[in-house]
Design a protein around this motif. Sequence first.
Motif: not given
Lengths: 414, 425
Positions: B255-259, B422-425
């Motif tokens: 998953s791509a993570v952005r905070i 953005v990704g898969r749960k």
Amino acid sequence: MINYTFFQLDNGLKVIHHLDESTQLCVLNTLYDVGSKYEHSEKTGFAHLFEHLMFGGSVNIPKFDEPLQFAGGESNAFTSNDITNYYLTLPAPNIETGFWLESDRMLSLDFSQQSLGVQKNVVIEEYKERYLNPPYGDVWLKLLPLAYQKHPYRWPTIGKDISHIQDATLEDVRAFFKNYYCPNNAILVIAGNISLEKATQLTQKWFGPIPAQVNQKPKYEQEPKQLEPRLAKVEANVPQDLLVKAYHTVPRKHPDYYVTDLISDMLGSGKSARLYNALVKENRLFSELDCYLTGDIDAGLLVIEGKLLPSVSIQTGEMEIEKVLLDFCQKSIPDAELQKVKNKTETNIRFNDIGVLNKAMKLAYCCLLGNINLVNEEVNQYNNISTNDISRVAHNLFSPNNCSTLQYLAKQHG
Amino acid sequence: MDNLNRTIAPKSSIIANMNFLHGSSYTTQNNIPFHYLHVAESNVLKIDFVFNAGMRNQLFNGQATATGSMLTEGTSKYSSKELADKLDAFGAYLQSKTNVDDAQLTLYCLPKFLPQVMEYVIAVLTDCSFPEKELDTYKTNAIQRFSVNQQRNSFLNRRAFYSSIFGKNNAYGSAVNQEDYANISRETVSTFYQNNILPGIKYVMISGEATGVVISQLESFLVNLSSSPSPSKEVVLTGNIPEKIILENPHSVQSAVRIGRKLFGRKHPDFKKMQVLNMALGGFFGSRLMKNIREEKGLTYGIYSAMESYLDAGSFYIETEINNELRDTGVTEILKEIADLRENPIGADELNLVKNYLLGSFLRSIDGPFSLADRYKMILDYGFTYDYYTEFVETIRAISAFEIQLLANQYLQEKDLTTIIVGRK
């Protein structure tokens, strides 16, 4: 012109010094003559995993990065089929910190189970990020075993399979270090704002006492000549079909390597290149089309890869590429076209020679190839090539029997 | 085996020598601001032609970028192929880059070929014809690239993030879609060219082997350019209501993570100080995020935080691609590291290390002709002087742990942060 001085320590370490007084920095570049080609076929990805462990602390220094960063420095590394290359950059007055760190991890590592466990996970995430998650990410995982049947270039540097990384043991790590990470298997480049005297003195002080080791390189099979065309098809969840054609080239040290390099430029470098111009611009079949060399030390590959527009079949795309190649092989090459790629090559070399780190890496690599002065001679090597050389090499290179084709197809939905 | 004590680090000290090479400038006879930075024996040239033709000046999504890409695709005198052949023949590279605030055409070449290639550069800057066929090729291929990018989690994440923090209807936050590409016409690009390139160049900058001879050769071609650049348009930002967006991509293995959040750009007085905080949190390999989430937990190949600056705003964010199964752990740990910066002063050793590393990075950023030119370009674009860098170094040296904690409390409250996954749960 890149000036340099070469010397060798009693323990076998090869050392190159390059003075650049225009910079406030100094670089240490350490090349170990070990890449994934020396791996066992059932334990692949090891050279690269090992590169990660080199940042996990050494025998006398628990943490590699912190003292380096404290001295204002930065470091990284890369692994290829042929080499593992470590580099660090420091403000020139602090370069001894680099000697201290780099020599200690050549002396011995801090082999820890914990560090191995974490770095295996990091590399597995790297595997996913680069090869599994992005569209077309696994192309090389599919192409290499098609193009190579015997040579260890048949697996990628990251490893054939994630399980190989998972299965690596601390024993493997120790044995690998002992065999490959020794002064007699390394090339050290000291480049930047540092005198030869200072560089020599620091090298003797920090690297001189490290003992040489018995360094045994496993024998591996060279790739036999390919005798018939090869084809593989895969389907994947991607929007466009991708066509990849790979041709075996000569080894890096063969004089025709430079000829092959210019051929790849004539076909694929820039908007005026033949393939791009014919099949992206004039005859609109591909949305992207590239041609390049892998540049390995043993016989490598010239690769043509292109993404087809949705309305174009992969067979049409392939036929049209072959037409361009046939034309290239059969008709005489205009002098102006050869001069063009020579000029482009000179531009590329001059731009690449900007920056002390680039120069250091190039010096180390040319030393490994057996002639340090290649750093200065390559422009001439290219300039001496004739149109006849191009035609002669192209003729053998583009034989259909020398080609492996990968059809990477968009899965049809619905 | 040796008498060295290898457990003790050699002495080191950081002296950032601020006597680095500065660029110079003058105004050409026809009124064009001309900047140069000469490094002897560099043997290469890089020339930037800068225009107020960035995305902030566009009327439609994709207009500025399409115009930039079409610059080398034909003039009334030369076809696309002729331009490519001529430039390649002299080993030159001509690249266009469209930014949010401006646009530039950059020429890379060997000094010996400058006079031969400048004729074509001038043609591109004064006489583009935007052939229908080439535009159609551009659009088709751009749409293809876009459809590939839509399968990249990091790409989808970045778009969602900027639209969220800046709003969708401005140059900083808008995201180009397939329809935008499809809607671009010959008129769209030629209008943009007429309004934003032809009226005049903002400035020219040459770096590398910029000797007197080379400069006068270049100047002789510049008489063909106009010098009344179109004004830079205002950017009206909306958005910045912190939100959490989760986009499903069923084929993902990560998953791509952005905070992050909308923040200020370089003009803000706290920007330099925030760079120190950013460095400690996620700006380098030894940062807290990298140590915790990569080096201790092995959840990712890389995680970093960054501050981006535009002329009229900026952003701060943390970005990573992370193991799907453990991504919630990752998010929790990221927020924990931010909370720690708010709640506790950074330790003296860590602060020293971060300061030294930043000073070392600054030295690396002034190494070589093109890095020096980049430093010069930045102050020109923001209207600063070289004092900016002196102040930057002084800020790093002077900042205290207390000030960093204050900044964290002022700018990095959890309630102000947007999270995109953005990704898969």
